[in-house]
Write an enzyme that holds these catalytic residues in place. Structure first.
Site, mmCIF file in Angstrom:
data_model
loop_
_atom_site.group_PDB
_atom_site.id
_atom_site.type_symbol
_atom_site.label_atom_id
_atom_site.label_comp_id
_atom_site.label_asym_id
_atom_site.label_seq_id
_atom_site.Cartn_x
_atom_site.Cartn_y
_atom_site.Cartn_z
ATOM 1 N N ASN A 277 -4.848 5.569 -2.204
ATOM 2 C CA ASN A 277 -4.663 6.080 -0.843
ATOM 3 C C ASN A 277 -4.320 7.569 -0.816
ATOM 4 O OD1 ASN A 277 -5.308 3.851 0.752
ATOM 5 N ND2 ASN A 277 -3.363 2.882 0.256
ATOM 6 N N SER B 22 0.826 -1.203 0.000
ATOM 7 C CA SER B 22 0.000 0.000 0.000
ATOM 8 C C SER B 22 0.860 1.252 0.000
ATOM 9 C CB SER B 22 -0.870 0.043 1.264
ATOM 10 O OG SER B 22 -1.573 -1.144 1.433
HETATM 11 P P1 NAD Z 1 -1.858 -9.733 7.077
HETATM 12 O O1 NAD Z 1 -1.189 -9.364 8.351
HETATM 13 O O2 NAD Z 1 -3.286 -10.201 7.112
HETATM 14 O O3 NAD Z 1 -0.998 -10.881 6.337
HETATM 15 C C1 NAD Z 1 0.387 -10.810 6.150
HETATM 16 C C2 NAD Z 1 0.917 -12.236 6.082
HETATM 17 O O4 NAD Z 1 2.299 -12.185 5.681
HETATM 18 C C3 NAD Z 1 0.887 -12.985 7.437
HETATM 19 O O5 NAD Z 1 0.196 -14.207 7.273
HETATM 20 C C4 NAD Z 1 2.358 -13.197 7.773
HETATM 21 O O6 NAD Z 1 2.603 -14.432 8.442
HETATM 22 C C5 NAD Z 1 2.990 -13.185 6.395
HETATM 23 N N1 NAD Z 1 4.416 -12.837 6.399
HETATM 24 C C6 NAD Z 1 5.028 -11.868 7.118
HETATM 25 N N2 NAD Z 1 6.346 -11.838 6.820
HETATM 26 C C7 NAD Z 1 6.552 -12.805 5.880
HETATM 27 C C8 NAD Z 1 7.686 -13.258 5.171
HETATM 28 N N3 NAD Z 1 8.889 -12.720 5.365
HETATM 29 N N4 NAD Z 1 7.527 -14.269 4.277
HETATM 30 C C9 NAD Z 1 6.326 -14.841 4.068
HETATM 31 N N5 NAD Z 1 5.208 -14.448 4.728
HETATM 32 C C10 NAD Z 1 5.321 -13.440 5.618
HETATM 33 O O7 NAD Z 1 -1.700 -8.450 6.120
HETATM 34 P P2 NAD Z 1 -2.632 -7.996 4.902
HETATM 35 O O8 NAD Z 1 -3.704 -7.091 5.392
HETATM 36 O O9 NAD Z 1 -2.982 -9.198 4.103
HETATM 37 O O10 NAD Z 1 -1.610 -7.080 4.084
HETATM 38 C C11 NAD Z 1 -0.633 -7.632 3.248
HETATM 39 C C12 NAD Z 1 -0.128 -6.567 2.293
HETATM 40 O O11 NAD Z 1 -1.224 -6.054 1.521
HETATM 41 C C13 NAD Z 1 0.528 -5.355 2.951
HETATM 42 O O12 NAD Z 1 1.574 -4.924 2.147
HETATM 43 C C14 NAD Z 1 -0.606 -4.322 2.954
HETATM 44 O O13 NAD Z 1 -0.144 -3.005 2.987
HETATM 45 C C15 NAD Z 1 -1.271 -4.633 1.644
HETATM 46 N N6 NAD Z 1 -2.661 -4.192 1.535
HETATM 47 C C16 NAD Z 1 -3.519 -4.384 2.571
HETATM 48 C C17 NAD Z 1 -4.845 -3.978 2.428
HETATM 49 C C18 NAD Z 1 -5.820 -4.187 3.553
HETATM 50 O O14 NAD Z 1 -6.900 -3.569 3.520
HETATM 51 N N7 NAD Z 1 -5.522 -5.044 4.523
HETATM 52 C C19 NAD Z 1 -5.302 -3.404 1.231
HETATM 53 C C20 NAD Z 1 -4.399 -3.263 0.169
HETATM 54 C C21 NAD Z 1 -3.080 -3.659 0.335
#
Ligand code: NAD
Length: 283
Positions: A190, A119
């Site tokens: 954003n 993001s």
């Molecule tokens: P989340 O916390 O639900 O999931 C992240 C996952 O990544 C976890 O399961 C964690 O175990 C895993 N992880 C962490 N470090 C790791 C590594 N080194 N190798 C492999 N796996 C690893 O987070 P999310 O909400 O799914 O967000 C993920 C990405 O998407 C972020 O970059 C976030 O900014 C982006 N994003 C989120 C949203 C939202 O609304 N949540 C919207 C758009 C983009």
């Protein structure tokens, strides 16, 4: 190159959603997470959502089975050797993400595209951690992925046209609309959304209107499906604050200063829906 094999890294909220829509759209999908428990949970969440779609007659039992057959857990990142595109959706942390990109660059075949769902981390910075900056791109899905029809496709400084075309075409193959965005703080979504939410918090802080009335103004007056304060609670107030800080740092412009009330709520642990309390209270 035809994209057939997708590896999704991160099986959390977004990664599991991305893996699901890819598998439902006919791609072979490997889903990887650093934590075994998160990987199992991610797959279980996909199964649950597909089951719900069957029970609501949105998809057939066969379509569910086919999607699940195309989805495989991958315990090791080295499985990227089999992919045409890797889509990273891990924790929003610059260092961790650049580390993953450098490893993906080592494991993935030469032709593979490396995409990020970040993001806020600059795509150009992720590209610089690899030896294939032309094939690094942002593929920013909206939450919840199976529902929201937009993908921001973000071109880093060196992203080549072929990579852009492949990724935009892939987004359309998932029944999403792709928009082309250049690498800039907050990208487009954003950059526009967060200052609006921040301004809604200033409106509340200054006592101009109540929480409910601010949301009503935007719902009934501007035809937004959800008021900005409800939406902020849904996104997470910590995430909203973090993105405002990214905009402020990135542009150095005081118009992006986070509202003190937003910071106060985050400091209090009022992070929104996930914490049971934000602008609203959740039981
Ligand atoms: P989340 O916390 O639900 O999931 C992240 C996952 O990544 C976890 O399961 C964690 O175990 C895993 N992880 C962490 N470090 C790791 C590594 N080194 N190798 C492999 N796996 C690893 O987070 P999310 O909400 O799914 O967000 C993920 C990405 O998407 C972020 O970059 C976030 O900014 C982006 N994003 C989120 C949203 C939202 O609304 N949540 C919207 C758009 C983009």
């Amino acid at each position: 190159m035809t994209i057939q094999n997708v590896m999704v890294i991160g099986a959390g909220q977004m990664g599991a959603g991305i893996a699901q829509v890819c598998a439902q759209s006919g791609y072979n999908v490997l889903l990887h997470d650093a934590k075994e428990e998160a990987l199992n949970q991610g797959i279980a969440n996909i199964e649950k959502r597909l089951e719900r779609s069957v029970s609501k007659d949105r998809i057939s039992e066969q379509a569910k089975q086919d999607a699940l057959a195309r989805l495989q857990p991958a315990a090791a990142l080295e499985n990227a050797r089999q992919c045409d595109i890797a889509i990273e959706a891990i924790v929003e942390n610059r260092d961790v993400k650049t580390g993953i990109f450098s490893k993906l660059d080592a494991y993935a075949p030469e032709h593979a595209i490396l995409a990020s769902n970040t993001s806020s981390v600059p795509i150009t910075e992720l590209a610089a951690a690899t030896n294939r900056p032309g094939q690094v791109i942002g593929m920013h899905y909206m939450n919840p992925v199976p529902v929201m029809p937009l993908v921001e496709v973000i071109r880093g400084l060196e992203t080549n046209d072929e990579t852009y075309k492949q990724v935009a075409a892939m987004a359309y193959s998932l029944s999403k609309t792709a928009v082309e965005v250049n690498d800039s703080p907050g990208f487009a979504a954003n950059r526009i959304l967060m200052p609006m939410i921040n301004e809604a918090v200033f409106t509340l802080q200054e006592g101009t209107a109540s929480v409910e009335d601010i949301d009503t103004v935007m719902k009934l007056g501007m035809n937004h499906p959800m008021g900005p304060l409800t939406l902020a609670d849904f996104i997470g107030l910590d995430t909203c604050l973090f993105i405002m800080e990214v905009l402020q740092d990135g542009f150095g412009d005081s118009k992006y200063r986070p509202c003190p009330l937003l910071r106060k709520y985050v400091n209090a642990g009022w992070l929104g829906k996930k914490a049971g309390r934000g602008f609203y209270q959740y039981q």
